[in-house]
Design a protein around this motif. Structure first.
Motif, PDB file in Angstrom:
ATOM      1  N   SER A 179       0.839  -1.198   0.000  1.00 12.87           N
ATOM      2  CA  SER A 179       0.000   0.000   0.000  1.00 12.87           C
ATOM      3  C   SER A 179       0.874   1.248   0.000  1.00 12.87           C
ATOM      4  CB  SER A 179      -0.916   0.013   1.226  1.00 12.87           C
ATOM      5  OG  SER A 179      -1.779  -1.099   1.215  1.00 12.87           O
ATOM      6  N   ARG A 180       0.396   2.271  -0.651  1.00 10.11           N
ATOM      7  CA  ARG A 180       1.138   3.535  -0.657  1.00 10.11           C
ATOM      8  C   ARG A 180       0.940   4.267   0.659  1.00 10.11           C
ATOM      9  NH1 ARG A 180      -2.070   8.758  -1.424  1.00 10.11           N
ATOM     10  NH2 ARG A 180      -4.220   8.032  -1.415  1.00 10.11           N
ATOM     11  N   LEU A 181       1.848   5.203   0.943  1.00 12.22           N
ATOM     12  CA  LEU A 181       1.657   6.098   2.067  1.00 12.22           C
ATOM     13  C   LEU A 181       0.888   7.329   1.598  1.00 12.22           C
ATOM     14  CD1 LEU A 181       5.071   6.152   3.988  1.00 12.22           C
ATOM     15  CD2 LEU A 181       3.117   4.625   4.282  1.00 12.22           C
ATOM     16  N   THR A 182      -0.005   7.824   2.433  1.00 10.68           N
ATOM     17  CA  THR A 182      -0.605   9.117   2.152  1.00 10.68           C
ATOM     18  C   THR A 182       0.425  10.201   2.470  1.00 10.68           C
ATOM     19  OG1 THR A 182      -1.469   9.392   4.388  1.00 10.68           O
ATOM     20  CG2 THR A 182      -2.865   8.227   2.802  1.00 10.68           C
ATOM     21  N   ASN A 183       0.142  11.422   2.040  1.00  9.82           N
ATOM     22  CA  ASN A 183       1.068  12.513   2.342  1.00  9.82           C
ATOM     23  C   ASN A 183       1.314  12.634   3.840  1.00  9.82           C
ATOM     24  OD1 ASN A 183       1.301  13.183  -0.360  1.00  9.82           O
ATOM     25  ND2 ASN A 183      -0.258  14.783  -0.279  1.00  9.82           N
ATOM     26  N   ASP A 184       0.258  12.582   4.621  1.00  9.85           N
ATOM     27  CA  ASP A 184       0.397  12.764   6.064  1.00  9.85           C
ATOM     28  C   ASP A 184       1.171  11.632   6.730  1.00  9.85           C
ATOM     29  OD1 ASP A 184      -0.962  15.137   5.948  1.00  9.85           O
ATOM     30  OD2 ASP A 184      -2.905  14.274   6.529  1.00  9.85           O
ATOM     31  N   GLN A 185       1.214  10.471   6.091  1.00 11.01           N
ATOM     32  CA  GLN A 185       1.964   9.343   6.646  1.00 11.01           C
ATOM     33  C   GLN A 185       3.444   9.382   6.265  1.00 11.01           C
ATOM     34  OE1 GLN A 185      -0.394   6.233   4.857  1.00 11.01           O
ATOM     35  NE2 GLN A 185      -1.572   5.877   6.726  1.00 11.01           N
ATOM     36  N   ASP A 186       3.781  10.177   5.279  1.00  9.27           N
ATOM     37  CA  ASP A 186       5.155  10.257   4.784  1.00  9.27           C
ATOM     38  C   ASP A 186       5.910  11.310   5.602  1.00  9.27           C
ATOM     39  OD1 ASP A 186       7.497  10.980   3.260  1.00  9.27           O
ATOM     40  OD2 ASP A 186       6.585  10.010   1.521  1.00  9.27           O
ATOM     41  N   HIS A 187       6.920  10.877   6.385  1.00 12.15           N
ATOM     42  CA  HIS A 187       7.581  11.821   7.285  1.00 12.15           C
ATOM     43  C   HIS A 187       8.386  12.870   6.536  1.00 12.15           C
ATOM     44  CE1 HIS A 187      10.854   8.869   6.746  1.00 12.15           C
ATOM     45  NE2 HIS A 187      11.673   9.843   7.051  1.00 12.15           N
TER      46      HIS A 187
END
Length: 240
Positions: A179-187
């Motif tokens: 699954s991809r990371l959402t923007n908010d999940q990407d540090h």
């Protein structure tokens, strides 16, 4: 909308933060607007305006390079690296190249309005990251690689979640094992600019997203800064 003259949203007073160059940087020395090389995916037309963050004036004649993964998460030069497995994303040269492909890479010199335009595809993603495009801005003494002065800024551009969800439902992007990371999940997104690094994206077609998207952003840089992410010798070291 006229995609050649559309005005980017106002970010000219912001100094765009630097972000990591990532392991898939290479100097392809390809001056071209269309970087897609026939890669499958939803079309993306980009307009980037490079301005001096101190004055708001356009930065003319800067060499703006971009690179990003394809719909399946693979980068040219590293096409055999499995994009569904996380890798060391920080260090240039940390992953050996696997091929000499050059898709989804290229550069343009900014015009007298500080603008560069690219035709490409909406990127997919690879494990551990949100969807993004890498950018490097080199200050030059003229429209010539040999008259290059220094690398002033290296960054990443992100996409609105609504547009990305629509794109990732398209045939070319489906069927991944991760699954991809959402923007908010990407540090990196949260630490390095967030909303200020997110493209303003609009659908080109009225009835369907299949016609593609138009994305734009104004990038404010310190033209006298020397990048901590890519050094001039890296362009020689990682040349095709």
């Amino acid at each position: 909308m006229d995609y050649n003259t559309a005005t980017p949203r106002e970010t000219v007073c912001l100094l765009s933060p630097e972000q990591i160059a990532g392991p898939y940087f290479r100097n392809s020395k390809l001056i071209r607007r269309n970087i897609s090389e026939g890669q499958d995916g939803i079309p993306l037309v980009m307009r980037l305006a490079i301005v001096d963050a101190m004055t708001g004036e356009p930065v003319i004649g800067a060499l703006v390079d971009i690179w990003h993964c394809n719909a399946r998460g693979a980068y040219s030069g590293w096409s055999k690296v499995d994009p569904d497995k996380e890798v060391d994303a920080d260090t240039i040269g940390s992953i050996p190249r696997t091929d000499d492909h050059t898709y989804l890479r290229g550069g343009q010199f900014s015009d007298n309005k500080g603008v560069v335009r690219f035709t490409t595809i909406y990127p997919g993603f690879y494990a551990g990251r949100a969807l993004h495009i890498h950018v490097a801005v080199r200050i030059t003494a003229g429209n010539n690689y040999l008259e290059e002065r220094h690398v002033a800024w290296v960054g990443q551009l992100y996409f609105p979640e609504v547009a990305s969800r629509s794109v990732l439902n398209a045939r070319e992007y489906r069927g991944r094992t991760v699954s991809r990371l959402t923007n908010d999940q990407d540090h990196y997104y949260e630490r390095m600019g967030g909303e200020a690094s997110t493209l303003d994206v609009h659908s080109i077609g009225r009835e369907s997203h299949d016609d593609g998207f138009f994305g734009q952003l104004t990038i404010g840089i310190d033209t006298f800064a020397v990048s901590s992410q890519i050094r001039p010798e890296d362009f020689d070291k990682y040349t095709v």
